[in-house]
Design a protein around this motif. Structure first.
Motif, PDB file in Angstrom:
ATOM      1  N   LEU A   1       4.170   4.311  17.716  1.00 16.24           N
ATOM      2  CA  LEU A   1       3.748   3.256  16.934  1.00 16.24           C
ATOM      3  C   LEU A   1       4.459   3.373  15.541  1.00 16.24           C
ATOM      4  CD1 LEU A   1       1.352   1.068  16.024  1.00 16.24           C
ATOM      5  CD2 LEU A   1      -0.083   3.180  15.520  1.00 16.24           C
ATOM      6  N   ARG A   2       4.499   4.260  14.673  1.00 16.35           N
ATOM      7  CA  ARG A   2       5.394   4.273  13.494  1.00 16.35           C
ATOM      8  C   ARG A   2       6.802   3.835  13.842  1.00 16.35           C
ATOM      9  NH1 ARG A   2       2.475   6.032   9.335  1.00 16.35           N
ATOM     10  NH2 ARG A   2       0.832   7.340   9.751  1.00 16.35           N
ATOM     11  N   ALA A   3       7.511   4.146  15.002  1.00 13.60           N
ATOM     12  CA  ALA A   3       8.830   3.776  15.490  1.00 13.60           C
ATOM     13  C   ALA A   3       8.961   2.270  15.313  1.00 13.60           C
ATOM     14  CB  ALA A   3       9.287   4.320  16.427  1.00 13.60           C
ATOM     15  N   ALA A   4       7.850   1.810  16.177  1.00 14.44           N
ATOM     16  CA  ALA A   4       7.621   0.369  16.334  1.00 14.44           C
ATOM     17  C   ALA A   4       7.625  -0.366  14.810  1.00 14.44           C
ATOM     18  CB  ALA A   4       6.500  -0.096  17.397  1.00 14.44           C
ATOM     19  N   LEU A   5       6.536   0.181  14.080  1.00 14.13           N
ATOM     20  CA  LEU A   5       6.521  -0.707  12.846  1.00 14.13           C
ATOM     21  C   LEU A   5       7.552  -0.504  12.019  1.00 14.13           C
ATOM     22  CD1 LEU A   5       2.962   0.896  12.124  1.00 14.13           C
ATOM     23  CD2 LEU A   5       3.501  -1.287  12.806  1.00 14.13           C
TER      24      LEU A   5
ATOM     25  N   VAL B   1       7.329  -3.515   9.241  1.00 19.98           N
ATOM     26  CA  VAL B   1       5.821  -3.878   8.830  1.00 19.98           C
ATOM     27  C   VAL B   1       5.295  -2.641   8.448  1.00 19.98           C
ATOM     28  CG1 VAL B   1       3.954  -4.532  10.187  1.00 19.98           C
ATOM     29  CG2 VAL B   1       5.962  -5.920  10.564  1.00 19.98           C
ATOM     30  N   ALA B   2       4.388  -2.980   7.250  1.00 21.86           N
ATOM     31  CA  ALA B   2       3.510  -1.947   6.717  1.00 21.86           C
ATOM     32  C   ALA B   2       2.475  -1.650   7.704  1.00 21.86           C
ATOM     33  CB  ALA B   2       3.246  -2.023   5.348  1.00 21.86           C
ATOM     34  N   PRO B   3       1.866  -0.511   7.940  1.00 27.56           N
ATOM     35  CA  PRO B   3       0.912  -0.269   8.830  1.00 27.56           C
ATOM     36  C   PRO B   3      -0.571  -1.085   8.426  1.00 27.56           C
ATOM     37  CG  PRO B   3       1.850   1.935   8.204  1.00 27.56           C
ATOM     38  CD  PRO B   3       2.585   0.725   7.441  1.00 27.56           C
ATOM     39  N   GLU B   4      -0.578  -1.489   7.095  1.00 24.11           N
ATOM     40  CA  GLU B   4      -1.782  -2.155   6.795  1.00 24.11           C
ATOM     41  C   GLU B   4      -1.710  -3.546   6.942  1.00 24.11           C
ATOM     42  OE1 GLU B   4       0.647  -1.016   2.964  1.00 24.11           O
ATOM     43  OE2 GLU B   4       0.136  -0.152   4.931  1.00 24.11           O
ATOM     44  N   ALA B   5      -0.502  -4.140   7.265  1.00 19.59           N
ATOM     45  CA  ALA B   5      -0.233  -5.308   7.442  1.00 19.59           C
ATOM     46  C   ALA B   5      -0.626  -6.003   9.138  1.00 19.59           C
ATOM     47  CB  ALA B   5       1.262  -5.637   7.612  1.00 19.59           C
TER      48      ALA B   5
ATOM     49  N   VAL C   1      -4.182   1.458   8.699  1.00 21.13           N
ATOM     50  CA  VAL C   1      -5.190   1.652   7.618  1.00 21.13           C
ATOM     51  C   VAL C   1      -5.797   0.437   7.197  1.00 21.13           C
ATOM     52  CG1 VAL C   1      -4.437   3.990   6.774  1.00 21.13           C
ATOM     53  CG2 VAL C   1      -3.406   1.621   5.929  1.00 21.13           C
ATOM     54  N   GLY C   2      -5.417  -0.907   7.822  1.00 25.19           N
ATOM     55  CA  GLY C   2      -5.901  -2.241   7.353  1.00 25.19           C
ATOM     56  C   GLY C   2      -7.088  -2.695   8.175  1.00 25.19           C
ATOM     57  N   GLY C   3      -7.519  -1.729   8.940  1.00 15.88           N
ATOM     58  CA  GLY C   3      -8.961  -2.058  10.003  1.00 15.88           C
ATOM     59  C   GLY C   3      -8.631  -3.094  10.807  1.00 15.88           C
ATOM     60  N   PRO C   4      -7.572  -3.327  11.738  1.00 17.84           N
ATOM     61  CA  PRO C   4      -7.491  -4.336  12.487  1.00 17.84           C
ATOM     62  C   PRO C   4      -8.328  -4.573  13.578  1.00 17.84           C
ATOM     63  CG  PRO C   4      -6.015  -2.613  13.328  1.00 17.84           C
ATOM     64  CD  PRO C   4      -6.519  -2.091  12.034  1.00 17.84           C
ATOM     65  N   SER C   5      -8.742  -5.709  14.165  1.00 13.15           N
ATOM     66  CA  SER C   5      -9.546  -5.879  15.053  1.00 13.15           C
ATOM     67  C   SER C   5      -9.060  -5.451  16.344  1.00 13.15           C
ATOM     68  CB  SER C   5      -9.849  -7.330  15.433  1.00 13.15           C
ATOM     69  OG  SER C   5      -8.524  -8.049  15.658  1.00 13.15           O
ATOM     70  N   VAL C   6      -9.925  -4.874  17.361  1.00 15.17           N
ATOM     71  CA  VAL C   6      -9.145  -3.934  18.374  1.00 15.17           C
ATOM     72  C   VAL C   6      -9.765  -4.841  19.562  1.00 15.17           C
ATOM     73  CG1 VAL C   6      -9.080  -1.672  19.746  1.00 15.17           C
ATOM     74  CG2 VAL C   6      -8.863  -2.021  16.981  1.00 15.17           C
TER      75      VAL C   6
END
Length: 415
Positions: A287-291, A296-300, A327-332
């Motif tokens: 996941l972090r590699a894809a971001l 793209v920042a994780p919170e985005a 950490v941005g609280g995305p919909s899942v």
């Protein structure tokens, strides 16, 4: 174009083709997905097995869709792929008779190959002898033939391969296809995955592993991602094919851009043959590699199409990963509640659904989520579609062998 410029080249999804238990065609899929109703049913082809439910493609008549001669020659796994590819090409507005075939590649994902062809040949061998085994089994069973047949029918004469990373195969295939376009190796790539695993032997094995839901008395409630009462997945067959092009090329020819594929990450757990690492360390690396790849920042990230298999271990591990990293609280959402788990094809289907979510501004609900597991703290959409303007989304896929793959998709015009 220099290497740095190529790596930053946006890659667009310009065509989508879907053949899944939710329907044949993208429109049928999207409409069924938004209902949040499961497609699981009792399966006569699995009669006599301890788990005799599955999610099959409804009303799939290969002879009418492909022609009797073509349908007769192909295993179902290639039939599904070819029908999906034809829709994807029509959606993209591309005619194989008019393109430069050597500049068109194909990357498909698959886990099990032509299981129906193999099982039929194996039965014939034991019941009738070696001389009665069809020679066609060796051009239908091997996994590479999925891409091979697509190349023959679509006159795609560039790089041609199938990737097998278990249930991460579809996402891996799309990530590799994106890199082919960025490198300049191809101008167009058909990418996705196909799986037709609903044969007795693999389904018996999945049951023995304890992976399948045993709610055979109520099939429609069996696939229930993130629910407190989840107990395993429902196996499915399906295919999804995407047409990928560099965004500039697509715009220049007047093509439609459904979404952009901007980041790809992959990793291995190195932990267990079939169980995910409960710490989520491997999937977090992917996941972090894809971001990072997408810048793209994780919170985005505002939406996640989760792997969400409806197994106790996966759903808990993945929800903790999302809560910890995004950490941005995305919909899942997990669309496997509707479609079941199409194994190697699952990721490609879900990337297509993620692109449609971005395009339509609607998040499909997770089917059968009656009571969220109290240990799961993420924002899982359930009950009804949620209107949401999605700019950046991730699609996750994890598989046996500890295979992990993640894609970042973004709305056109975001970058």
């Amino acid at each position: 174009m220099n290497e740095r410029a190529r790596r930053g080249t946006p890659v667009a999804i310009t065509g989508i083709g879907l053949v899944t238990p939710a329907g044949i065609g993208t429109t049928a899929n999207w409409e069924r997905l938004l209902t949040g109703r499961s497609t699981a049913r009792r399966d006569p082809g699995l009669a006599g097995l301890p788990v005799d439910i599955s999610c099959r493609v409804p009303d799939f008549d290969a002879a009418s869709l492909l022609g009797r001669s073509t349908a007769w020659r192909l295993d179902r796994v290639s039939q599904l792929a070819l029908v999906a590819a034809k829709e994807a090409l029509a959606d993209a507005g591309l005619d194989p008779e008019r393109w430069d075939g050597p500049r068109v590649g194909i990357v498909m994902g698959n886990a099990l190959g032509g299981t129906a062809s193999y099982e039929a040949a194996h039965t014939t061998y034991h019941q009738e002898g070696a001389d009665q085994v069809s020679p066609l089994v060796m051009v239908n069973w091997p996994v590479n033939m999925i891409s091979g047949y697509l190349a023959m029918h679509c006159r795609a004469l560039g790089p041609n391969l199938v990737v097998a990373t278990a249930c991460a195969s579809g996402v891996t295939a799309i990530g590799i296809a994106r890199d082919m376009l960025r490198s300049g190796l191809c101008d167009i790539v058909l990418a996705g995955a196909s799986e037709a695993p609903l044969s007795p032997t693999p389904m018996a094995a999945y049951h023995r592993m304890g992976a399948l839901s045993r709610r055979t008395d109520d099939p429609e409630s069996a696939s229930r991602p993130f629910d407190a009462d989840r107990g395993g997945f429902v196996a499915a067959e399906a295919a999804a094919v995407l047409v990928l092009e560099r965004e500039g090329d697509a715009r220049a020819r007047g093509g439609t851009v459904h979404a952009l594929v901007t980041g790809f990450g992959a990793s291995a757990d190195g932990h267990h043959a079939s169980a995910p690492d409960p710490t989520g360390a491997g999937v977090e690396r992917a996941l972090r590699a894809a971001l990072t790849d997408a810048d793209v920042a994780p919170e985005a990230v505002d939406h996640v199409n989760a792997h969400g298999t409806s197994t106790r271990l996966n759903d808990l591990m993945e929800s903790r990963l999302i809560d910890r990293v995004l950490v941005g609280g995305p919909s899942v959402t997990s669309t496997k509640g509707v479609t079941g788990h199409a194994l190697g094809a699952a990721g490609a289907i879900e990337v297509a659904y993620t692109a449609l979510t971005i395009e339509h501004g609607l998040v499909p609900p997770t089917a059968n989520l009656d009571k969220l597991d109290p240990e799961i703290g993420v924002d899982v959409v359930a009950g009804a579609p949620r209107e949401q303007s999605v700019t950046t989304a991730t699609s996750h896929s994890f598989g046996f062998g500890g295979q992990n793959a993640v894609l970042v998709l973004q709305k056109a015009g975001t970058r």
